[in-house]
Design a protein around this motif. Structure first.
Motif, PDB file in Angstrom:
ATOM      1  N   ALA A  88       0.836  -1.211   0.000  1.00 45.94           N
ATOM      2  CA  ALA A  88       0.000   0.000   0.000  1.00 45.94           C
ATOM      3  C   ALA A  88       0.866   1.254   0.000  1.00 45.94           C
ATOM      4  N   SER A  89       1.904   1.272   0.852  1.00 48.63           N
ATOM      5  CA  SER A  89       2.711   2.486   0.951  1.00 48.63           C
ATOM      6  C   SER A  89       3.572   2.679  -0.293  1.00 48.63           C
ATOM      7  N   SER A  90       4.060   1.583  -0.872  1.00 47.37           N
ATOM      8  CA  SER A  90       4.917   1.805  -2.044  1.00 47.37           C
ATOM      9  C   SER A  90       4.084   2.226  -3.261  1.00 47.37           C
ATOM     10  N   LEU A  91       2.832   1.756  -3.338  1.00 43.54           N
ATOM     11  CA  LEU A  91       1.955   2.262  -4.408  1.00 43.54           C
ATOM     12  C   LEU A  91       1.727   3.761  -4.219  1.00 43.54           C
ATOM     13  N   ALA A  92       1.470   4.152  -2.970  1.00 44.86           N
ATOM     14  CA  ALA A  92       1.215   5.576  -2.700  1.00 44.86           C
ATOM     15  C   ALA A  92       2.465   6.406  -3.018  1.00 44.86           C
ATOM     16  N   LEU A  93       3.626   5.906  -2.608  1.00 46.33           N
ATOM     17  CA  LEU A  93       4.860   6.647  -2.882  1.00 46.33           C
ATOM     18  C   LEU A  93       5.076   6.780  -4.394  1.00 46.33           C
ATOM     19  N   ASP A  94       4.874   5.669  -5.130  1.00 46.22           N
ATOM     20  CA  ASP A  94       5.046   5.725  -6.595  1.00 46.22           C
ATOM     21  C   ASP A  94       4.136   6.794  -7.196  1.00 46.22           C
ATOM     22  N   ALA A  95       2.891   6.831  -6.703  1.00 48.04           N
ATOM     23  CA  ALA A  95       1.937   7.809  -7.255  1.00 48.04           C
ATOM     24  C   ALA A  95       2.397   9.234  -6.950  1.00 48.04           C
ATOM     25  N   VAL A  96       2.917   9.433  -5.739  1.00 48.79           N
ATOM     26  CA  VAL A  96       3.398  10.772  -5.349  1.00 48.79           C
ATOM     27  C   VAL A  96       4.584  11.181  -6.224  1.00 48.79           C
ATOM     28  N   LEU A  97       5.477  10.218  -6.474  1.00 48.99           N
ATOM     29  CA  LEU A  97       6.646  10.516  -7.316  1.00 48.99           C
ATOM     30  C   LEU A  97       6.200  10.820  -8.745  1.00 48.99           C
ATOM     31  N   ALA A  98       5.195  10.053  -9.218  1.00 48.72           N
ATOM     32  CA  ALA A  98       4.687  10.280 -10.577  1.00 48.72           C
ATOM     33  C   ALA A  98       4.087  11.692 -10.693  1.00 48.72           C
ATOM     34  N   LEU A  99       3.623  12.225  -9.579  1.00 56.69           N
ATOM     35  CA  LEU A  99       3.012  13.563  -9.607  1.00 56.69           C
ATOM     36  C   LEU A  99       4.054  14.683  -9.442  1.00 56.69           C
ATOM     37  N   GLY A 100       5.338  14.323  -9.401  1.00 54.59           N
ATOM     38  CA  GLY A 100       6.360  15.379  -9.471  1.00 54.59           C
ATOM     39  C   GLY A 100       7.284  15.491  -8.265  1.00 54.59           C
ATOM     40  N   ALA A 101       7.036  14.738  -7.203  1.00 52.48           N
ATOM     41  CA  ALA A 101       7.990  14.799  -6.076  1.00 52.48           C
ATOM     42  C   ALA A 101       9.206  13.946  -6.437  1.00 52.48           C
ATOM     43  N   ARG A 102      10.321  14.205  -5.759  1.00 56.82           N
ATOM     44  CA  ARG A 102      11.441  13.270  -5.923  1.00 56.82           C
ATOM     45  C   ARG A 102      11.691  12.588  -4.578  1.00 56.82           C
ATOM     46  N   ILE A 103      12.336  11.429  -4.667  1.00 55.34           N
ATOM     47  CA  ILE A 103      12.551  10.662  -3.439  1.00 55.34           C
ATOM     48  C   ILE A 103      13.557  11.422  -2.549  1.00 55.34           C
ATOM     49  N   ALA A 104      13.286  11.460  -1.260  1.00 54.06           N
ATOM     50  CA  ALA A 104      14.144  12.209  -0.334  1.00 54.06           C
ATOM     51  C   ALA A 104      15.430  11.437  -0.045  1.00 54.06           C
ATOM     52  N   ASN A 105      16.503  12.159   0.196  1.00 51.14           N
ATOM     53  CA  ASN A 105      17.739  11.529   0.677  1.00 51.14           C
ATOM     54  C   ASN A 105      17.593  11.229   2.160  1.00 51.14           C
ATOM     55  N   PRO A 106      18.443  10.307   2.679  1.00 48.94           N
ATOM     56  CA  PRO A 106      18.368  10.061   4.126  1.00 48.94           C
ATOM     57  C   PRO A 106      18.594  11.366   4.904  1.00 48.94           C
ATOM     58  N   GLY A 107      17.745  11.623   5.864  1.00 52.43           N
ATOM     59  CA  GLY A 107      17.916  12.815   6.703  1.00 52.43           C
ATOM     60  C   GLY A 107      17.473  14.123   6.068  1.00 52.43           C
ATOM     61  N   GLU A 108      16.939  14.070   4.853  1.00 52.61           N
ATOM     62  CA  GLU A 108      16.654  15.333   4.153  1.00 52.61           C
ATOM     63  C   GLU A 108      15.511  16.125   4.800  1.00 52.61           C
ATOM     64  N   PHE A 109      14.534  15.431   5.379  1.00 54.20           N
ATOM     65  CA  PHE A 109      13.447  16.163   6.059  1.00 54.20           C
ATOM     66  C   PHE A 109      14.024  16.924   7.246  1.00 54.20           C
ATOM     67  N   SER A 110      14.882  16.229   8.006  1.00 53.10           N
ATOM     68  CA  SER A 110      15.478  16.876   9.183  1.00 53.10           C
ATOM     69  C   SER A 110      16.414  18.000   8.761  1.00 53.10           C
ATOM     70  N   LYS A 111      17.123  17.790   7.670  1.00 51.39           N
ATOM     71  CA  LYS A 111      18.034  18.832   7.194  1.00 51.39           C
ATOM     72  C   LYS A 111      17.234  20.084   6.846  1.00 51.39           C
TER      73      LYS A 111
END
Ligand SMILES: Nc1nc2c(c(=O)[nH]1)N(C=O)[C@@H](CNc1ccc(C(=O)N[C@@H](CCC(=O)O)C(=O)O)cc1)CN2
Ligand SMILES: Nc1nc2c(ncn2[C@@H]2O[C@H](COP(=O)(O)OP(=O)(O)OP(=O)(O)O)[C@@H](O)[C@H]2O)c(=O)[nH]1
Ligand SMILES: [Mg+2]
Length: 582
Positions: A88-111
């Motif tokens: 379920a989560s990987s389908l959701a992530l794929d859809a989010v990426l397809a809509l223009g987000a890019r995958i975050a690097n480790p620690g990028e939210f905290s950075k």
């Protein structure tokens, strides 16, 4: 414009719920497209269906929109909370990426949270370390840093140093004869207080690294006394080979073990003796290293054999481990006892084998906060007069907080004042925090400390009572290596006594104070300390420019803990060690 990033923020595995986190300017529009909604109310949980690019619904989720700047990262954030598991989560992530987000690097939210001023590095590190921590004791310490106590410590120290700098800047501008008489002396006093407080926090943090990383416990003794049997018994499974041949264990065998709220890293070692075998000798050199690196040594002796030169050799090695906790264990007590060392054999360690066990409490308060407060108060009085002087000179200046960071150019009176002014506000806020912290501390009973021999004053001696009978659990803090009584056990029975002894020792170490939680922070404090010591020497010689230079170095070093000036290098290094989605 920063890119919009996304990642699965929850652990990879089977569980009830997974969270896909999206952060950045496109977060809201991506979430709206994903859910076919026209709006999301900030900070409300909204149940939606999720749709892929072809318009097909592929799952349900709860969306939470955190509108910038009121989010973890300070940017627009949307959390997509899906059903758990892998799909379920990987389908959701794929859809989010397809809509223009890019995958975050480790620690990028905290950075991003750091860059947007949502937290300083000491908090970011506390989060990362908390995620990786494996004991409740570690989690408690990190929670304090997460609440900002370490950040306050740094802010106060920094403020005090900036003020010292301001004094001296004033002095540089004075003709030698007109120097205000008490300014140099006040500065010197403040320096020594700061030096003492940095020395204390680095010393404590080093000696209590075990709280975070797991205490190292080494099982040491001559061959065949049952060290590996004890390890196996402590772990409740056969980890190490046991045999009646002396010299069985060659390599170090390390395992982790949870004891109470603590994590220990227990190491079984090769039996120590003079050996002709090259291989065994290498193993023995490892044993000695393990003993010297350990926080606690379990020194094992064999009750079924007579005292011999090898036992004497072990005692000699133990005596060299100054200030280290040693738990003496007499193993194989199920067999006929032949182990009767004479007083002469034991020498200084006589009590270790004969004295009744006792516990000592040595409460030493760890009021860094109080010290800092004192410093800033002393500082305030003198600073006010300096500030007045500067004002009198009618200096125009740029009030940038970062000015004092330049170490290449000697700081000017203007920048010193600018910084002192800038920090006054922060300092009073910090003081308010400290005041409440101090009240809180006052009610906390401080646990026993034992770093150095000096710390164990002999309030214990009156409790020593000769006894040769079997004795209960191992000792608490006493004078470094001595006055412990051996635990009388057999590997099959009585190992719980070792666990109890370890736990009570570790509990006594579990002090409730401020602590640096990693090497980076300790190194920053140590370089600040070195710079302050230099500064103090310079001041004593009246070399004010060099003094100012050293103080600037100290400020830079201490700032590295919370807001480093060389940001990019440190940030890349630090945040890349975070886990994905954080
Ligand atoms: N669902 C969820 N649970 C979580 C997190 C999260 O990001 N999402 N956290 C992630 O680590 C931790 C909580 N930390 C958080 C820290 C700040 C904000 C935040 O939105 N801060 C805003 C608003 C503050 C407020 O309303 O009081 C801000 O600081 O402006 C959210 C979570 C643990 N639990
Ligand atoms: N009766 C009895 N035998 C024990 C006890 N502990 C260990 N042994 C035996 O003593 C022998 C040596 O045990 P090990 O655990 O291999 O000893 P070690 O200290 O690790 O030995 P090295 O690795 O050679 O240094 C084995 O035959 C064990 O079964 C005990 O408490 N009672
Ligand atoms: Mg062994």
């Amino acid at each position: 414009m920063s890119e919009t990033i996304a990642a699965i923020a929850t652990a990879h595995g089977i569980g009830g719920i997974c969270i896909v986190r999206i952060s950045g300017e496109e977060a809201l529009s991506i979430a709206l497209s994903l859910s076919h909604r026209s709006s999301l109310r900030p900070r409300y949980a909204t149940l939606v269906n999720l749709f892929d690019a072809s318009g097909e619904a592929f799952g349900e989720a709860i969306l939470i929109y955190f509108k910038a700047p009121h989010s973890f990262t300070g940017e627009d954030v949307v959390e997509v909370q899906t059903h758990g598991g892998f799909t379920a989560s990987s389908l959701a992530l794929d859809a989010v990426l397809a809509l223009g987000a890019r995958i975050a690097n480790p620690g990028e939210f905290s950075k991003r949270a750091f860059l947007n001023g949502k937290m300083d590095l000491s908090k970011a590190e506390a989060i990362s370390d908390l995620i990786n921590s494996r004991s409740q004791s570690a989690a408690k310490i990190l929670a304090r840093n997460l609440r900002g106590e370490l950040a306050d410590f740094v802010a106060n120290l920094r403020a005090a140093l900036v003020k010292t700098l301001a004094f001296v800047e004033v002095c540089i501008d004075y003709a030698e004869d007109d120097l205000p008489s008490d300014v140099l002396q006040n500065s010197q006093e403040m320096l020594s207080q700061n030096i003492a407080s940095l020395e204390k926090i680095t010393r404590i943090s080093r000696s209590r690294r075990g709280l975070i990383e797991g205490f190292k416990v080494a099982i040491v003794g001559k061959p065949n006394v049952g060290k590996s049997s004890i390890l196996n018994s402590m772990l409740s499974f056969s980890r190490a080979i046991v045999s009646d041949e002396a010299g069985t264990t060659r390599d170090l065998i390390e395992e982790s073990l949870q004891i109470g709220t603590h994590l220990i890293r227990i190491v079984d070692t090769a039996g120590i003796r003079h050996s002709g075998s090259k291989l065994e000798s290498i193993g023995i050199s490892y044993s000695l290293r393990a003993a010297s690196e350990a926080d606690v040594i379990l020194a094992v002796f064999d009750a079924s054999r007579e005292w011999d030169a090898e036992d004497a050799q072990i005692l000699k090695i133990l005596r060299e481990q100054k200030g280290k906790k040693i738990i003496y264990v007499l193993n194989k007590c199920d067999l006929l006892r032949k182990f009767h060392p004479s007083a002469e054999d034991l020498g200084d360690d006589l009590e270790a084998f004969s004295a009744k066990n006792f516990a000592v409490k040595n409460p030493i308060s760890e009021n860094f906060a109080a010290e800092n407060l004192k410093q800033s108060q002393t500082c305030d009085a003198s600073l006010n007069s300096c500030a007045q002087n500067l004002k009198a000179k009618n200096l125009k200046h740029d009030l940038s907080a970062q000015n004092f960071t330049s170490i290449n150019s000697a700081p000017t009176s203007q920048t010193a004042l600018a910084n002192s002014i800038n920090l006054v506000g922060q300092n009073s806020a910090a003081k308010a925090g400290l005041a409440s912290l101090n009240t809180e501390r006052a009610t906390v009973s401080c646990a026993a400390e034992n770093f150095t021999q000096d710390d164990f004053k002999q309030n214990s001696s009156n409790s020593i009572a000769p006894s040769s009978s079997a004795i209960n659990s191992a000792g608490q803090n006493t004078q470094a290596n001595s006055i412990f009584t051996p635990l009388e056990i057999s590997a099959n029975e009585g190992v719980d006594q070792i666990l109890t002894a370890l736990e009570s020792y570790l509990n006594s170490q579990n002090f409730d104070g401020l602590m640096l939680s990693n090497e980076r922070q300790i190194l920053s404090c140590e370089s600040a300390l070195a710079a302050l010591k230099n500064a103090s020497e310079r001041l004593a010689c009246g070399e004010l420019e060099l003094f100012a230079f050293e103080i600037n170095r100290a400020i830079e070093a201490i700032a590295r803990i919370s807001r480093p000036f060389e940001r990019d290098e440190i940030l890349d290094e630090m945040f890349s060690n975070f886990c994905l989605g954080k």
